[in-house]
Motif scaffolding. Structure first.
Motif, PDB file in Angstrom:
ATOM      1  N   ASP A 136       4.839  12.981  -5.483  1.00 46.78           N
ATOM      2  CA  ASP A 136       3.763  12.816  -4.508  1.00 46.78           C
ATOM      3  C   ASP A 136       3.833  14.004  -3.567  1.00 46.78           C
ATOM      4  N   HIS A 181       7.691   7.688 -11.555  1.00 46.60           N
ATOM      5  CA  HIS A 181       8.693   8.317 -10.677  1.00 46.60           C
ATOM      6  C   HIS A 181      10.111   8.110 -11.215  1.00 46.60           C
ATOM      7  N   HIS A 198      -0.601  12.155  -6.227  1.00 47.76           N
ATOM      8  CA  HIS A 198       0.396  11.987  -7.295  1.00 47.76           C
ATOM      9  C   HIS A 198       0.147  13.006  -8.417  1.00 47.76           C
ATOM     10  N   GLU A 221      -4.829   8.006  -6.890  1.00 41.31           N
ATOM     11  CA  GLU A 221      -3.787   8.574  -6.029  1.00 41.31           C
ATOM     12  C   GLU A 221      -3.835  10.087  -6.176  1.00 41.31           C
TER      13      GLU A 221
END
Ligand SMILES: [Zn+2]
Length: 247
Positions: free
Chosen positions: A117, A110, A179, A176
């Motif tokens: 996300d 990030h 993501h 995730e």
């Protein structure tokens, strides 16, 4: 395309020069914006309404999250997303538990602005508070249909450069599904984020558990930071594979 040379500050979230703070609902790398518009347009024709819940995150923000978890003032979750009793863990166990769900400050994708996300706003009503938890993104969760659609796009090479760096559990970062990474630009960042360069950048007294991180550095880098080139779309793999090379 010429490989952009990235400074430590750009890699570590201390420089937001390439971050577009205005075009989308969250700050992201400017290179991602047109691709996101394309993905959103395609998703809307299929009945979804993708929204970015989190984009660029600064070093300072990640440092606060990390240090809070190390100090026990912010919940550290186990593999299934349940809070852990951190007082029962030694330093190395604690570091691994934090890394399961939170990146090291300086090592988060990030920081690059290339990673986001996401969730499907069309699947929930306005009062719904998005948590970004595994139960939301399983096939029968509220965002499951959107992620199945995304899987098919990614598999078919129709995702406008977006892929999933944390799709499967590889013994490091938890899966995730929310993501996404914009591969054409993220590949350049990852290529330049070498093991030795990042270790030097982490040598800060402000980083909780620093000694333990340094002591286990090669394992942490391999398990929790490096994303295999094979996970990237085919056309971007060569950019990642030159990792460690002097540019
Ligand atoms: Zn993320």
């Amino acid at each position: 395309m010429q490989v952009p040379l990235l400074t430590d500050a750009l890699l570590n979230g201390c420089d937001d020069s390439f971050i577009d703070h205005a075009s989308l609902e969250r700050p992201v790398h400017s290179a991602l914006v047109p691709a996101w518009h394309q993905l959103v347009a395609a998703a809307r024709t299929a009945g979804f309404d993708p929204v970015i819940a989190s984009g660029f995150r600064s070093y300072q923000r990640q440092l606060t999250i990390w240090n809070d978890k190390a100090a026990g003032t912010r919940a550290v979750l186990d593999a299934s997303g349940q809070p852990l009793d951190v007082t029962a863990l030694d330093d190395w166990q604690l570091v691994q538990a934090i890394l399961r769900w939170s990146a090291l400050p300086g090592a988060s994708r990030h920081h690059w602005g290339t990673d986001i996300d996401v969730y499907d706003r069309a699947a929930v009503d306005q009062s719904y508070a998005v948590r970004l938890t595994p139960d939301e993104v399983v096939d029968d969760g509220p965002f499951g249909a959107f992620h199945r659609w995304l899987d098919a796009r990614i598999e078919g090479g129709e995702s406008f450069g977006f892929f999933r760096p944390y799709a499967a559990d590889r013994g490091g970062v938890a899966p995730e599904r929310w993501h996404l990474s914009y591969a054409p630009m993220a590949a350049y960042y990852q290529r330049q984020l070498t093991e030795s360069r990042l270790l030097a950048a982490l040598d800060s007294p402000a980083l909780a558990l620093r000694d333990c991180v340094q002591a286990h550095w090669p394992e942490i880098f391999a398990r929790y930071i490096w994303v295999d080139a094979e996970l990237y779309p085919l056309e971007c793999r060569a950019r990642v594979l030159a990792a460690g090379a002097t540019l």
